[in-house]
Write a protein that holds these residues in place. Sequence first.
Motif, PDB file in Angstrom:
ATOM      1  N   LEU A  83     -28.757  35.252  -5.157  1.00  0.00           N
ATOM      2  CA  LEU A  83     -29.436  34.083  -4.289  1.00  0.00           C
ATOM      3  C   LEU A  83     -28.503  33.258  -3.669  1.00  0.00           C
ATOM      4  O   LEU A  83     -28.834  32.808  -2.687  1.00  0.00           O
ATOM      5  CB  LEU A  83     -30.089  33.185  -5.520  1.00  0.00           C
ATOM      6  CG  LEU A  83     -31.250  34.043  -6.265  1.00  0.00           C
ATOM      7  CD1 LEU A  83     -31.959  32.705  -7.265  1.00  0.00           C
ATOM      8  CD2 LEU A  83     -32.278  34.435  -5.163  1.00  0.00           C
ATOM      9  N   TYR A  84     -27.325  33.167  -4.337  1.00  0.00           N
ATOM     10  CA  TYR A  84     -26.094  32.276  -3.560  1.00  0.00           C
ATOM     11  C   TYR A  84     -25.775  33.139  -2.369  1.00  0.00           C
ATOM     12  O   TYR A  84     -25.741  32.401  -1.505  1.00  0.00           O
ATOM     13  CB  TYR A  84     -24.928  32.318  -4.448  1.00  0.00           C
ATOM     14  CG  TYR A  84     -23.755  31.545  -3.728  1.00  0.00           C
ATOM     15  CD1 TYR A  84     -23.733  30.239  -3.514  1.00  0.00           C
ATOM     16  CD2 TYR A  84     -22.800  32.133  -3.603  1.00  0.00           C
ATOM     17  CE1 TYR A  84     -22.782  29.588  -2.994  1.00  0.00           C
ATOM     18  CE2 TYR A  84     -21.557  31.716  -2.918  1.00  0.00           C
ATOM     19  CZ  TYR A  84     -21.472  30.414  -2.562  1.00  0.00           C
ATOM     20  OH  TYR A  84     -20.534  29.560  -1.960  1.00  0.00           O
ATOM     21  N   ALA A 134     -26.040  37.214 -20.342  1.00  0.00           N
ATOM     22  CA  ALA A 134     -24.681  36.627 -19.645  1.00  0.00           C
ATOM     23  C   ALA A 134     -25.021  37.463 -18.291  1.00  0.00           C
ATOM     24  O   ALA A 134     -24.782  36.748 -17.248  1.00  0.00           O
ATOM     25  CB  ALA A 134     -23.509  36.634 -20.222  1.00  0.00           C
ATOM     26  N   TRP A 135     -24.968  38.790 -18.361  1.00  0.00           N
ATOM     27  CA  TRP A 135     -24.756  39.619 -17.241  1.00  0.00           C
ATOM     28  C   TRP A 135     -25.801  39.637 -16.039  1.00  0.00           C
ATOM     29  O   TRP A 135     -25.680  39.455 -14.788  1.00  0.00           O
ATOM     30  CB  TRP A 135     -24.412  41.072 -17.597  1.00  0.00           C
ATOM     31  CG  TRP A 135     -24.300  41.922 -16.287  1.00  0.00           C
ATOM     32  CD1 TRP A 135     -25.177  42.753 -15.873  1.00  0.00           C
ATOM     33  CD2 TRP A 135     -23.006  42.175 -15.574  1.00  0.00           C
ATOM     34  NE1 TRP A 135     -24.709  43.633 -14.707  1.00  0.00           N
ATOM     35  CE2 TRP A 135     -23.378  43.109 -14.506  1.00  0.00           C
ATOM     36  CE3 TRP A 135     -21.834  41.337 -15.329  1.00  0.00           C
ATOM     37  CZ2 TRP A 135     -22.796  43.523 -13.617  1.00  0.00           C
ATOM     38  CZ3 TRP A 135     -20.982  42.042 -14.795  1.00  0.00           C
ATOM     39  CH2 TRP A 135     -21.089  43.067 -13.352  1.00  0.00           C
ATOM     40  N   ILE A 136     -27.073  39.771 -16.620  1.00  0.00           N
ATOM     41  CA  ILE A 136     -28.163  39.782 -15.679  1.00  0.00           C
ATOM     42  C   ILE A 136     -28.320  38.281 -14.969  1.00  0.00           C
ATOM     43  O   ILE A 136     -28.449  38.431 -13.760  1.00  0.00           O
ATOM     44  CB  ILE A 136     -29.450  39.996 -16.520  1.00  0.00           C
ATOM     45  CG1 ILE A 136     -29.279  41.423 -16.974  1.00  0.00           C
ATOM     46  CG2 ILE A 136     -30.742  39.869 -15.373  1.00  0.00           C
ATOM     47  CD1 ILE A 136     -29.005  42.576 -15.604  1.00  0.00           C
ATOM     48  N   PRO A 137     -28.115  37.442 -15.632  1.00  0.00           N
ATOM     49  CA  PRO A 137     -28.380  36.055 -14.800  1.00  0.00           C
ATOM     50  C   PRO A 137     -26.973  35.824 -13.699  1.00  0.00           C
ATOM     51  O   PRO A 137     -27.127  35.350 -12.624  1.00  0.00           O
ATOM     52  CB  PRO A 137     -28.179  34.876 -15.782  1.00  0.00           C
ATOM     53  CG  PRO A 137     -28.674  35.652 -17.116  1.00  0.00           C
ATOM     54  CD  PRO A 137     -28.301  36.730 -16.931  1.00  0.00           C
ATOM     55  N   MET A 138     -26.056  36.322 -14.033  1.00  0.00           N
ATOM     56  CA  MET A 138     -24.756  36.427 -13.064  1.00  0.00           C
ATOM     57  C   MET A 138     -25.265  37.168 -11.744  1.00  0.00           C
ATOM     58  O   MET A 138     -25.179  36.840 -10.891  1.00  0.00           O
ATOM     59  CB  MET A 138     -23.542  37.096 -13.773  1.00  0.00           C
ATOM     60  CG  MET A 138     -22.161  37.016 -12.978  1.00  0.00           C
ATOM     61  SD  MET A 138     -22.168  38.458 -11.594  1.00  0.00           S
ATOM     62  CE  MET A 138     -22.063  39.342 -12.863  1.00  0.00           C
ATOM     63  N   TRP A 139     -25.788  38.385 -12.260  1.00  0.00           N
ATOM     64  CA  TRP A 139     -26.041  39.282 -10.827  1.00  0.00           C
ATOM     65  C   TRP A 139     -27.387  38.613 -10.023  1.00  0.00           C
ATOM     66  O   TRP A 139     -27.151  38.565  -9.092  1.00  0.00           O
ATOM     67  CB  TRP A 139     -26.467  40.644 -11.592  1.00  0.00           C
ATOM     68  CG  TRP A 139     -27.308  41.559 -10.639  1.00  0.00           C
ATOM     69  CD1 TRP A 139     -26.756  42.276  -9.669  1.00  0.00           C
ATOM     70  CD2 TRP A 139     -28.697  41.576 -10.459  1.00  0.00           C
ATOM     71  NE1 TRP A 139     -27.738  43.049  -9.026  1.00  0.00           N
ATOM     72  CE2 TRP A 139     -28.934  42.726  -9.397  1.00  0.00           C
ATOM     73  CE3 TRP A 139     -29.759  41.056 -11.357  1.00  0.00           C
ATOM     74  CZ2 TRP A 139     -30.168  42.977  -8.962  1.00  0.00           C
ATOM     75  CZ3 TRP A 139     -31.051  41.424 -10.595  1.00  0.00           C
ATOM     76  CH2 TRP A 139     -31.214  42.552  -9.663  1.00  0.00           C
ATOM     77  N   TYR A 140     -27.955  38.118 -10.744  1.00  0.00           N
ATOM     78  CA  TYR A 140     -29.427  37.615 -10.285  1.00  0.00           C
ATOM     79  C   TYR A 140     -28.889  36.422  -9.247  1.00  0.00           C
ATOM     80  O   TYR A 140     -29.425  36.244  -8.215  1.00  0.00           O
ATOM     81  CB  TYR A 140     -30.428  36.987 -11.274  1.00  0.00           C
ATOM     82  CG  TYR A 140     -31.767  36.699 -10.726  1.00  0.00           C
ATOM     83  CD1 TYR A 140     -32.693  37.246 -10.076  1.00  0.00           C
ATOM     84  CD2 TYR A 140     -31.858  35.118 -10.546  1.00  0.00           C
ATOM     85  CE1 TYR A 140     -33.927  36.804  -9.922  1.00  0.00           C
ATOM     86  CE2 TYR A 140     -33.067  34.436 -10.362  1.00  0.00           C
ATOM     87  CZ  TYR A 140     -33.976  35.339  -9.762  1.00  0.00           C
ATOM     88  OH  TYR A 140     -35.297  34.638  -9.393  1.00  0.00           O
ATOM     89  N   PHE A 141     -28.302  35.352  -9.729  1.00  0.00           N
ATOM     90  CA  PHE A 141     -27.930  34.124  -9.253  1.00  0.00           C
ATOM     91  C   PHE A 141     -26.639  34.192  -8.090  1.00  0.00           C
ATOM     92  O   PHE A 141     -26.826  33.721  -7.246  1.00  0.00           O
ATOM     93  CB  PHE A 141     -27.549  33.110 -10.060  1.00  0.00           C
ATOM     94  CG  PHE A 141     -28.749  32.554 -10.712  1.00  0.00           C
ATOM     95  CD1 PHE A 141     -29.709  31.610 -10.213  1.00  0.00           C
ATOM     96  CD2 PHE A 141     -29.087  32.874 -11.988  1.00  0.00           C
ATOM     97  CE1 PHE A 141     -30.801  31.079 -10.804  1.00  0.00           C
ATOM     98  CE2 PHE A 141     -29.805  32.317 -12.824  1.00  0.00           C
ATOM     99  CZ  PHE A 141     -30.814  31.373 -12.234  1.00  0.00           C
ATOM    100  N   LEU A 142     -26.072  35.569  -8.138  1.00  0.00           N
ATOM    101  CA  LEU A 142     -24.990  35.755  -7.347  1.00  0.00           C
ATOM    102  C   LEU A 142     -25.898  36.253  -6.054  1.00  0.00           C
ATOM    103  O   LEU A 142     -25.475  36.002  -4.947  1.00  0.00           O
ATOM    104  CB  LEU A 142     -24.195  36.790  -7.737  1.00  0.00           C
ATOM    105  CG  LEU A 142     -22.875  37.051  -6.967  1.00  0.00           C
ATOM    106  CD1 LEU A 142     -21.986  35.819  -6.721  1.00  0.00           C
ATOM    107  CD2 LEU A 142     -22.059  38.123  -7.521  1.00  0.00           C
TER     108      LEU A 142
END
Length: 472
Positions: free
Chosen positions: A287-288, A277-285
């Motif tokens: 990119l956004y 859950a955490w790593i995708p949050m960091w990654y896509f944040l």
Amino acid sequence: MSADPRRWWALALLATAQFMVIMDTSIIGVALPDMQRALGFSQGGLQWVFNAYVVAFGGLLLLGGRLSDLLGARRVFAAGWVILIGGSVVAAAADSAGVEVAGRAVQGVGAALIAPAAMTLLMILFSGRPKELPKAMAFYGAAAPAGGTAGVFLGGAITEWLSWPWVFIIYIPIGLATLALVPRLLPAVPGRRAGLDLTGAVAVTGGLALAVYAIVQAPQRGWNSTGTLLQLGGAILLLAAFVAGQRVVRSPLMPLSVWRTPNLAAANLAMALLGAAWIPMWYFLNLYLQQVLGYGAFPSGAALVPMTALMMVLMVGVTDRLIGRFGTKPLITAGLVVLAAGLGILSTIDPSGSFVADVLPGSLISAVGMSLVFIPAMMAAIGGVSPEQGGLASGIVNTTYQIGSAIGLAAMTAIATSHGADKLGDLPALTNGFQAAFIGAAIVALAGAGLALVTLRTPTPQPAPARKTVDA
């Protein structure tokens, strides 16, 4: 036993090592375009600057933990830094794509030795000191998310004001300084005379590496492609052979009895879902911020500083007190719920949004959730094992987190792409894809909270042994 008077300085050294190991996964992100132009990477091949490190790191962590137990944690910690420095030299001096990827893989090998050895040394330094151990774990644990976020910030600054090789060069003086401090600060830990299950080491390392390789490739090749299915099938066979072999070999790499440790399996499951859950949050944040809000490399890294600062403050100053008051299970469960709430808020991002309205609230709430989960889950996974299995348990939980991160990022990337995240320049489509990824990660966090509530056990309090008076 007298407390080591150097233990807090030693902790600072170990936390710095953890910070650097995790930072190595993110510091190269901003430098990738410059590296592509300089070294001739193809668009598809560029991802292996990141993946080579992750595959080696995740695939060898379990072996690194076992070597730490057998050869002595301080010795393996120092050897890991020698290898990491060597990989950094190769990566910084690379004049072709192949040499760059090889250097990154060598860095990953070094990191796989450093991380479990550092955790073993921490447990030795603070064993028998229950009031200090949670604080030490909190300080050490805060170094991981801080390193991940700082890598983005420092990578942007280094790339903008120096050049891309410097994201690797900085590891050389830091590594040499660390090696100079090792004999002064870290305790000498004797190894145990036992054989090493080389067949098991090959099977588990090959299985984990093949699984990570298949997972990070799957979004590009397709989850149902022949290559992905064959590689995942091969990984399952190798891991099954490893487990079967551990039952019969004389000196197993991972004695299966370790899984009888209370909460070890449940805490590792929580760590896997936390990473997913955490790593995708960091990654896509990231990119956004860059692809939708138009932030440059350096401002994007700076935008994550509030989140990182909050995590460090909470992990160092608050989490240990909460563990002492409530125990690990309530914090893990509540933290995953809070993380899901933060991800839910991030899923409302807007194509014409702003940092203050769309990024800051959700990222801070997510940081609170991460702060509540990471240290308690680490303590639940490691705290119950015997000292001679500390490196093994550390290798298991670090591997679990890395594998969970890889699976989560691959799955959320696939979800985001199917909802428009591959349409560069189309801000509504990009935002829609990122929203889907945040929602998916929130579901993973909620699932983790439910499983933690069901599977984690609350330890039965044990009467404190009579304390002997010793000279400090």
